[in-house]
Design an enzyme around this catalytic site. Structure first.
Site, mmCIF file in Angstrom:
data_model
loop_
_atom_site.group_PDB
_atom_site.id
_atom_site.type_symbol
_atom_site.label_atom_id
_atom_site.label_comp_id
_atom_site.label_asym_id
_atom_site.label_seq_id
_atom_site.Cartn_x
_atom_site.Cartn_y
_atom_site.Cartn_z
ATOM 1 N N ARG A 89 0.529 13.667 -14.747
ATOM 2 C CA ARG A 89 -0.301 14.777 -14.249
ATOM 3 C C ARG A 89 0.546 15.905 -13.691
ATOM 4 O O ARG A 89 0.130 17.050 -13.685
ATOM 5 C CB ARG A 89 -1.276 14.265 -13.185
ATOM 6 C CG ARG A 89 -2.457 13.554 -13.814
ATOM 7 C CD ARG A 89 -3.442 13.129 -12.779
ATOM 8 N NE ARG A 89 -2.766 12.300 -11.772
ATOM 9 C CZ ARG A 89 -3.379 11.727 -10.761
ATOM 10 N NH1 ARG A 89 -4.667 11.918 -10.580
ATOM 11 N NH2 ARG A 89 -2.724 10.977 -9.909
ATOM 12 N N ASP A 136 9.060 -9.030 -4.736
ATOM 13 C CA ASP A 136 9.941 -7.951 -5.213
ATOM 14 C C ASP A 136 11.137 -8.501 -5.989
ATOM 15 O O ASP A 136 11.589 -7.883 -6.954
ATOM 16 C CB ASP A 136 10.433 -7.141 -4.006
ATOM 17 C CG ASP A 136 11.135 -5.852 -4.412
ATOM 18 O OD1 ASP A 136 10.617 -5.160 -5.314
ATOM 19 O OD2 ASP A 136 12.197 -5.539 -3.846
ATOM 20 N N HIS A 168 13.277 -11.336 -10.852
ATOM 21 C CA HIS A 168 14.710 -11.391 -11.130
ATOM 22 C C HIS A 168 15.339 -12.778 -10.901
ATOM 23 O O HIS A 168 16.056 -13.293 -11.753
ATOM 24 C CB HIS A 168 15.456 -10.356 -10.286
ATOM 25 C CG HIS A 168 14.860 -8.987 -10.357
ATOM 26 N ND1 HIS A 168 14.296 -8.489 -11.503
ATOM 27 C CD2 HIS A 168 14.723 -7.995 -9.433
ATOM 28 C CE1 HIS A 168 13.856 -7.257 -11.285
ATOM 29 N NE2 HIS A 168 14.100 -6.936 -10.033
ATOM 30 N N LYS A 176 20.738 -6.982 -18.043
ATOM 31 C CA LYS A 176 22.112 -6.892 -17.531
ATOM 32 C C LYS A 176 23.026 -7.703 -18.445
ATOM 33 O O LYS A 176 22.740 -8.866 -18.759
ATOM 34 C CB LYS A 176 22.188 -7.421 -16.092
ATOM 35 C CG LYS A 176 21.487 -6.498 -15.088
ATOM 36 C CD LYS A 176 21.675 -7.004 -13.667
ATOM 37 C CE LYS A 176 20.777 -6.269 -12.677
ATOM 38 N NZ LYS A 176 21.277 -4.996 -12.221
HETATM 39 C C1 BG6 Z 1 14.040 -3.907 -8.069
HETATM 40 C C2 BG6 Z 1 13.465 -4.084 -6.692
HETATM 41 O O1 BG6 Z 1 13.281 -4.596 -9.012
HETATM 42 O O2 BG6 Z 1 15.368 -4.401 -8.093
HETATM 43 C C3 BG6 Z 1 14.328 -3.358 -5.665
HETATM 44 O O3 BG6 Z 1 12.150 -3.549 -6.652
HETATM 45 C C4 BG6 Z 1 15.766 -3.800 -5.784
HETATM 46 O O4 BG6 Z 1 13.850 -3.606 -4.345
HETATM 47 C C5 BG6 Z 1 16.244 -3.723 -7.219
HETATM 48 O O5 BG6 Z 1 16.536 -2.945 -4.965
HETATM 49 C C6 BG6 Z 1 17.614 -4.346 -7.380
HETATM 50 O O6 BG6 Z 1 18.093 -4.103 -8.675
HETATM 51 P P1 BG6 Z 1 19.651 -4.038 -8.974
HETATM 52 O O7 BG6 Z 1 19.733 -3.847 -10.447
HETATM 53 O O8 BG6 Z 1 20.196 -2.901 -8.176
HETATM 54 O O9 BG6 Z 1 20.190 -5.357 -8.517
#
Ligand code: BG6
Length: 491
Positions: free
Chosen positions: A44, A235, A240, A182
């Site tokens: 938007r 998060d 991850h 990664k």
């Molecule tokens: C994101 C989270 O998915 O991954 C963040 O929402 C975090 O809070 C980030 O900082 C970390 O990613 P990286 O690649 O910097 O380890």
């Protein structure tokens, strides 16, 4: 020639500037984008095309960058369209513009839709794309990339999967977890399955325990409001850490095929033993960094954790009885992500050791970031002594082996894979639901406990003492993992 258009919904957001454009530009410089590639950014408040290009140039090259012909060529493929992706009229306008661009090229007209909008509009945008026939693959493929967070618990993730599957086949869906993009996370597969000497040891017979650490120095930054509703478990762990865990613990897939790989990752999550309600206090640790409650956007009485540590077990033949300790937090002393594979002690010590001295068991440390590499720790005899021993580190650093800029950003690989139709590094519907299934009971237990069991830690410390106690209760301690090697004597 065929055409391929990447449509970014939510193009005015931070992700486009910080990650997507730099990744695409790098891919363009390496000549890896498909022929007939175009990018159309919609939102938007997106800037008109000339201003957007100028802004993205700054994002990709920096404010003072000299003229760059490669950028100019890439920028010609970029344009914007102001509009609301939840509005049928605006999407209709987008469809017409895409058709115009595609007609000019001829051939099949492929479209990759990238959802980088606020997550609450995902279902609406997806449904609209469906009702407008924009997911129909008669004139070329249609794919959808979805950014995290994918739901906020199991029911919301299931509902989102359902709304996706109403208009798209699973093979058209690419759920992002940038950790899978990664290089070093992908390398876990190569390391394990392209070498013959490690896999025979990769099991309960030889491995004492595994640690996975994802540490960040930053606090919640400008995302206090978002973070306070989410917390560290949603998060970082649900996505991850679970993905890293599944790469480390999976069985060898039969082929390097997206579904074969994803089947094995899912099986790991299915085998993780759920933490029983009465064990929540002994198997999990959560804490807030001191000063978190004063962050902008954070409720003054918030009980949202910024740090968590878990002890998990995988109930299968390979891993029975081997603890997996996972920890992640903000405001820690270092930004480092690493996996420690701690091998067992030798079964019998035949060397005369001085009192208090023991033989350090072997360890393999996989440093995922920064200073990407690996360290194999083993004992050697100190020269010119009778039998004195010392641990040494045999190491491999990507930067040394392949040059300082060898590792591309995760988004570059993920975007290219989505454009190429390879979903190996994306999360399948069942995997994401399995991860929520693991995380939900912990989250619920923590929420119902409120402040009970929640501790704090000073900014710049390695989390709360309770996290050390979690391992100490098993006679173990956290490895500061890849940090020591970076700053230690052998660095
Ligand atoms: C994101 C989270 O998915 O991954 C963040 O929402 C975090 O809070 C980030 O900082 C970390 O990613 P990286 O690649 O910097 O380890």
């Amino acid at each position: 020639m065929d055409s391929t258009t990447l449509v970014i919904f939510g193009a005015s957001g931070d992700l486009t500037r910080r990650k997507l454009i730099p990744a695409l530009y790098n891919a363009a410089r390496k000549d890896r984008l498909p022929a007939g590639f175009r990018l159309l950014g919609m939102s938007r408040s997106v800037l008109p095309t000339p201003e957007f290009r100028a802004d993205m140039r700054q994002a990709a090259l920096g404010p003072e960058a000299p003229p760059d012909a490669e950028w100019e060529t890439f920028a010609q493929t970029v344009e914007t369209l102001r509009g609301d992706p939840t509005s049928a009229d605006d999407l209709g306008q987008l469809d017409r513009r895409l058709s115009e661009l595609e007609r000019a090229v001829g051939g099949s007209a492929n479209r990759l839709f990238y959802l980088a909008t606020p997550p609450h509009v995902y279902p609406e945008v997806i449904a609209r794309l469906g009702t407008l026939g924009m997911t129909d693959q008669a004139n070329g493929w249609r794919r959808l990339v979805i950014e995290k967070p994918f739901g906020s618990d199991l029911p919301t993730a299931q509902a989102l999967n359902q709304s996706i599957h109403q208009v798209l086949d699973e093979s058209q869906v690419y759920r992002i977890d940038h950790y899978l993009g990664k290089e070093t996370v992908q390398n876990v597969l190569v390391f394990r399955f392209a070498n013959s000497i490690f896999e025979p040891l990769w099991n309960r017979r030889y491995i004492d325990h595994v640690q996975i650490t994802v540490a960040e120095t930053v606090g919640v930054e400008h995302r206090g409001d978002f973070y306070d509703r989410v917390g560290v478990l949603r998060d970082m762990f649900q996505n991850h850490l679970m993905q890293v865990l599944s790469m480390v613990a999976m069985e060898p897939p039969s082929s390097f095929d997206a579904n074969a790989l994803r089947d094995e990752r899912s099986k790991v999550l299915r085998a993780v033993r759920p933490i029983a309600a009465q064990a929540m206090l002994t198997e999990t640790v959560r804490a807030q960094y001191q000063g978190y409650l004063q962050e902008t956007g954070v409720a003054p009485d918030s009980t949202t954790p910024t740090y968590a540590a878990l002890r998990l077990y995988i109930d299968n033949w390979r891993w029975q009885g081997v603890p997996f300790y996972l920890r992640s937090g903000k405001a820690l002393p270092a930004k480092t992500t690493g996996v420690l594979i701690q091998f067992k002690s030798v079964p019998h010590v035949m060397f005369p050791l001085p009192p208090g001295r023991s033989i350090r068991p072997n360890a393999l440390e996989i440093c995922l970031q920064p200073d990407e590499g690996m360290h194999l720790v083993f004992e050697v005899k100190v020269p010119d002594t009778m039998s004195e021993m010392r641990s040494v580190d045999m190491d491999f650093h990507y930067a040394e082996a392949f040059g300082p800029d060898a590792i591309p950003d995760a988004y570059e690989r993920l975007l290219l894979d989505a454009l190429a139709g390879d979903a190996s590094l994306f999360t399948r519907a069942d995997t994401i639901e399995l991860a929520w299934q693991l995380v939900d009971p912990i989250q619920r237990a923590w929420e119902s406990a409120g402040g009970l069991g929640l501790t704090t830690y000073p900014q710049g410390a390695w989390g709360p003492t309770a996290a050390d106690d979690l391992l100490a209760s098993d006679g173990r301690s956290w490895s500061s993992s890849c940090m020591e090697h970076r700053h230690g004597p052998s660095a």
